[in-house]
Design a protein around this motif. Structure first.
Motif, PDB file in Angstrom:
ATOM      1  N   UNK A   1      29.421  28.772  57.735  1.00 24.37           N
ATOM      2  CA  UNK A   1      28.368  28.842  58.836  1.00 24.37           C
ATOM      3  C   UNK A   1      27.398  30.277  58.651  1.00 24.37           C
ATOM      4  N   UNK A   2      28.517  31.165  58.426  1.00 23.81           N
ATOM      5  CA  UNK A   2      27.894  32.616  58.416  1.00 23.81           C
ATOM      6  C   UNK A   2      27.250  32.864  56.966  1.00 23.81           C
ATOM      7  N   UNK A   3      27.744  32.435  55.849  1.00 25.24           N
ATOM      8  CA  UNK A   3      26.880  32.441  54.655  1.00 25.24           C
ATOM      9  C   UNK A   3      25.739  31.677  54.541  1.00 25.24           C
ATOM     10  N   UNK A   4      25.636  30.450  55.032  1.00 20.61           N
ATOM     11  CA  UNK A   4      24.490  29.866  54.925  1.00 20.61           C
ATOM     12  C   UNK A   4      23.737  29.809  56.120  1.00 20.61           C
ATOM     13  N   UNK A   5      23.838  30.148  57.224  1.00 17.45           N
ATOM     14  CA  UNK A   5      23.129  30.257  58.291  1.00 17.45           C
ATOM     15  C   UNK A   5      22.999  31.518  59.240  1.00 17.45           C
ATOM     16  N   UNK A   6      23.812  32.382  58.686  1.00 20.54           N
ATOM     17  CA  UNK A   6      23.856  33.723  59.269  1.00 20.54           C
ATOM     18  C   UNK A   6      22.551  34.457  59.718  1.00 20.54           C
ATOM     19  N   UNK A   7      21.728  34.226  58.621  1.00 20.84           N
ATOM     20  CA  UNK A   7      20.452  34.858  58.958  1.00 20.84           C
ATOM     21  C   UNK A   7      19.788  34.455  60.105  1.00 20.84           C
ATOM     22  N   UNK A   8      20.005  33.457  60.854  1.00 22.39           N
ATOM     23  CA  UNK A   8      19.367  32.791  61.736  1.00 22.39           C
ATOM     24  C   UNK A   8      19.676  33.742  63.285  1.00 22.39           C
ATOM     25  N   UNK A   9      20.775  34.444  63.254  1.00 21.85           N
ATOM     26  CA  UNK A   9      21.220  34.717  64.436  1.00 21.85           C
ATOM     27  C   UNK A   9      20.736  36.060  65.174  1.00 21.85           C
ATOM     28  N   UNK A  10      19.842  36.647  64.297  1.00 23.03           N
ATOM     29  CA  UNK A  10      18.950  37.714  64.765  1.00 23.03           C
ATOM     30  C   UNK A  10      17.608  37.346  65.229  1.00 23.03           C
ATOM     31  N   UNK A  11      17.368  36.088  65.129  1.00 24.11           N
ATOM     32  CA  UNK A  11      16.198  35.497  65.422  1.00 24.11           C
ATOM     33  C   UNK A  11      16.194  35.028  66.979  1.00 24.11           C
ATOM     34  N   UNK A  12      14.930  35.573  67.720  1.00 23.18           N
ATOM     35  CA  UNK A  12      14.892  35.221  69.132  1.00 23.18           C
ATOM     36  C   UNK A  12      13.499  34.412  69.313  1.00 23.18           C
ATOM     37  N   UNK A  13      12.624  34.559  68.392  1.00 25.71           N
ATOM     38  CA  UNK A  13      11.408  34.053  68.631  1.00 25.71           C
ATOM     39  C   UNK A  13      10.129  34.888  69.100  1.00 25.71           C
ATOM     40  N   UNK A  14       9.011  34.546  69.105  1.00 24.98           N
ATOM     41  CA  UNK A  14       8.051  35.421  69.584  1.00 24.98           C
ATOM     42  C   UNK A  14       7.022  34.519  70.431  1.00 24.98           C
TER      43      UNK A  14
END
Length: 798
Positions: A777-790
């Motif tokens: 999960x962290x390797x593939x999708x970890x980049x999503x966790x700092x995203x909150x939307x605008x």
């Protein structure tokens, strides 16, 4: 094991069946070895060479083994031919011609998917225990191969090899003009022909034998719908360029077709393509059948291979046409396409476009200015829902005047093609109401509304729920071949699909693509969802239908799930029931240790994947809206067109490098710099309603190939939040994982209908040794966790 350790093993071992190395990656691991590797001049022709190295199946091996090791009895994959050159040592070979199964060997062919398995003793065991018992007339062709000698193994031949001493050899499988039709035949759906190719007439029982003598395939096979009849299966394929409309029942037909051949004798086996093709099963079709796991190439890759051959080897199109008819039923779909063209006064395809294009799951044809898609995948019920939902969606796009409509090809016509009493007919259909030809097929449940879009997205969601968790063989057995085919005609786009351009684009072109996808996915996900007719359309209860209030197991909390989410959650719940067996069947490269842990990782109550908040009555409710999801935005569903530097978005434009499609170094004839810009999103036949996170899966895994910078650019333009901070997961004791976007995305990957995990572990090879799903999960999708939307005014107004 390192090679030096294997050498030590060879010198010390006394095993009866020693380890034997077959290395198909030696050229990649040690490229210098390829400097001394050349294909013998007799075997230079190889039709797989039109595929890129990472697309073609394994084809060459470095083989190393000690005394007593060897290859047990087998027929080479897909009925390919092979050559084997010995560098050192001695090999003992035994061979039998096609159809003659060696004593002691048993061939198993699955009736469900055509998977071929062979039970055989080891090479040494066969030579020691069985060979001495053979009468002279039953013995195989034998020889001892010495260093520098090359053995040729023709298509379909059984062979067994015993190393008499330590040996090193190289071998390569190939497809050429001599075996091409056999390879295509072996890729055709069904099991009977696969068995006959390997075991001869032993593969068919007496009843089948008698039926084949009288009539290789019945001219009046009964299908799903008793009032519909299908033309007799063509036993030989029409030659490319011949009239496909010649009546099969005409005994004087001259287009190379065999009709009801009552004189066909099968008392004697013949490894002849016309003879073997008589054992194809008429009810099986490439687009609605299970793909055999023993096929050496994937289903999408098979379609791509044939199309590449057609375009790149025009001199052998007659042969390619025959192979495509065997593997894809190309003659049948070409005939359907020509009927549609005639009805709508469209030009027929040019020679380059005679075969279906692309790698999609339905036959698609290109004509001048038009694209014709015939809906076939998974049978009539799936097909009619696919077209019905697309038409409902296109109607909505124009009703609300969404900017997304400017990036979807214009719909020019739609309808239903059918065959009845040997003649073709067409009825126009815009998705509204139920045509009589469909009404006869009992696809509509009693008391369901028949106005509006009866096969729209909510009807499709109920159909998907019915299929979810169903064993794959049952799903495909219910999708029998029919004589009714929905179709759609759209405007042909200029340019090319991203899949063909990927390796030629600049980095900024890639960023521009990510921005485009972010914009268009936002436009898709803010579209209004049709009212849910789940409660009014179908009165009968579905198995395990969730109630409006769902209680989480082991948690004293009450959760209210709205109807629009219930179909989505219940579909995932049914898929979860057999998740372990499904992943195990998909197998490599999904690690077995992770398969064992998957049920611990995925939540018991999948409604927890929806944002939760507690209202004033203490009831936990979902605080996110469902949305339209495309489900299949992959590299072959994105169109791009050339643009000059002045017309492309300035902030992303730069040189494109090597020439593409008529440009030279990215410059057109007037000397102006050219880029590629995304223009259209294609193929909305997999449309659904659900969690917008679902659309990230094909985009990140297939289009972006896991690139976090492209994902970041996509999110910057997408702007919509996937989770809201008002969620109260802490009340369920699971705040850590449920508030991670990466966890939601990973769960959807695991529960996906398609083998997404195979693509992930194939791309991230380091994850094959992962200890937990959290690592993946962290390797593939970890980049999503700092995203909150605008969430700005522009997004709200959309």
């Amino acid at each position: 094991m390192k090679f030096k350790d294997y050498v030590s093993y060879m010198n010390m071992q006394h095993d009866e069946d020693p380890l034997y190395i077959f290395d198909d990656k030696f050229g990649e691991a040690a490229p210098s070895l390829l400097k001394d590797y050349s294909v013998p001049h007799l075997f230079q022709e190889d039709f797989f060479d039109v595929l890129d190295r990472d697309e073609r199946p394994p084809f060459r091996w470095l083989i190393i083994g000690p005394e007593r090791s060897g290859a047990s009895w087998h027929v080479d994959p897909a009925l390919t031919s092979a050559w084997n050159t010995l560098l050192c040592g001695r090999k003992r070979w035994a061979l039998y011609p096609p159809g003659r199964v060696p004593l002691g060997v048993t061939v198993h062919v699955s009736e469900e998917d055509g998977d071929v398995n062979i039970d055989t003793p080891s090479s040494l065991q066969w030579w020691l225990d069985i060979y001495p018992m053979l009468a002279d007339q039953d013995k195989p062709i034998e020889c001892t191969q010495l260093p520098g000698e090359t053995i040729y193994v023709p298509s379909g031949w059984w062979h067994c090899v015993l190393n008499l001493e330590t040996t090193i050899a190289v071998t390569q499988n190939f497809v050429n003009s001599k075996n091409f039709e056999f390879v295509c035949l072996d890729m055709a759906p069904g099991h009977r022909h696969k068995g006959v190719c390997r075991a001869g007439l032993l593969a068919i029982d007496a009843e089948c034998s008698e039926d084949t003598k009288l009539n290789a395939t019945s001219a009046n096979d009964k299908l799903n719908y008793p009032d519909m009849h299908r033309r007799e299966k063509r036993l030989r394929v029409s030659k490319y360029g011949e009239n496909p409309f010649v009546d099969d029942s005409d005994e004087n037909a001259t287009n190379g077709l065999i009709t009801s051949n009552k004189n066909l004798q099968i008392d004697e086996f013949s490894y002849d393509i016309d003879f073997l093709a008589t054992f194809l099963e008429a009810e099986r079709d490439h687009y609605i059948s299970i793909w055999s796991p023993s096929n050496c190439i994937g289903q999408r890759e098979m379609r791509q291979w044939l199309h590449k051959l057609w375009v790149e080897k025009p001199g052998i199109r007659d042969l390619i046409w025959k192979g495509a008819c065997l593997a894809l039923n190309a003659d049948k779909w070409s005939e359907c396409m020509e009927v549609i063209c005639t009805y709508h006064n469209l030009p027929t395809p040019l020679d380059d476009d005679e075969l279906p294009v692309g790698t999609g799951s339905n036959p698609v044809y290109l004509t001048e200015g038009h694209v014709i898609k015939i809906y076939v995948e998974e049978g009539l019920e799936s097909s009619i829902h696919g077209l019905g939902t697309e038409l409902e969606f296109y109607s909505l796009l124009h009703k609300v005047s969404s900017p997304l409509k400017d990036h979807i090809p214009d719909v020019l016509a739609s309808g239903i093609l059918f065959q009845e009493n040997g003649s073709y007919g067409i009825v126009k259909w815009d998705g509204i109401g139920i045509p009589d030809i469909i009404g006869k097929c009992s696809l509509i449940k009693e008391k369901c509304p028949t106005d509006g879009f009866p096969f729209g997205v909510w009807s499709k969601k109920q159909f998907e729920l019915h299929k979810a968790g169903m064993p794959i063989n049952e799903r495909f057995s219910s999708a029998r071949s029919t004589t009714i085919w929905p179709y759609l005609i759209t405007k042909r786009c200029r340019g090319d699909i991203f899949a063909h351009l990927r390796d030629t684009l600049s980095w900024n072109d890639g960023l521009n693509l990510a921005s485009f996808l972010g914009d268009q996915l936002r436009n898709l996900h803010v579209l209004p969802v049709p009212p849910c007719n789940y409660f009014t359309c179908e009165k009968q209860k579905l198995d395990n239908e969730p109630s409006a209030d769902v209680f989480v197991e082991g948690v004293d909390k009450k959760i209210s799930v709205p109807g629009e989410w219930r179909l989505f959650i219940e579909t995932l719940t049914r898929r979860k029931k057999d998740v372990c067996s499904r992943l195990a069947k998909w197998g490599d490269p999904i690690p077995s240790n992770l398969i064992e842990k998957v049920e611990e990782y995925v939540p018991d109550d999948l409604s927890l994947l929806l944002n939760m908040f507690k209202d004033e009555k203490g009831i936990y409710k979902v605080c996110k809206s469902s949305s339209w999801i495309h489900s299949d935005i992959m590299d072959d569903n994105i169109y791009m067109e050339k643009c000059s530097l002045s017309s492309c978005p300035g902030e992303h434009a730069m040189d494109v490098g090597p020439g593409v499609n008529g440009t030279v170094n990215g410059v057109n004839g007037s000397g102006e710099q050219l880029n590629w810009r995304p223009s259209y999103i294609l193929d909305f036949s997999d449309l659904s309603i659900g969690d917008p996170i679902y659309d990230l899966i094909p985009i990140h895994v297939d289009v972006f190939r896991g690139d976090v910078d492209l994902l970041k650019r996509f999110l910057e333009t997408y702007k919509l939040p996937f989770l809201r901070k008002s969620s109260q997961y802490g009340s369920f004791g699971a705040v850590d994982r449920f508030e991670r976007l990466s966890y939601h995305a990973m769960c959807y990957c695991i529960l996906h209908e398609d083998n997404v995990l195979g693509a992930i572990f194939g791309m991230y090879k380091e994850l094959r040794t992962a200890k937990s799903w959290e690592n993946v999960e962290e390797i593939v999708w970890g980049g999503l966790n700092n995203y909150e939307g605008f969430v700005d005014q522009a997004v709200h107004s959309a």
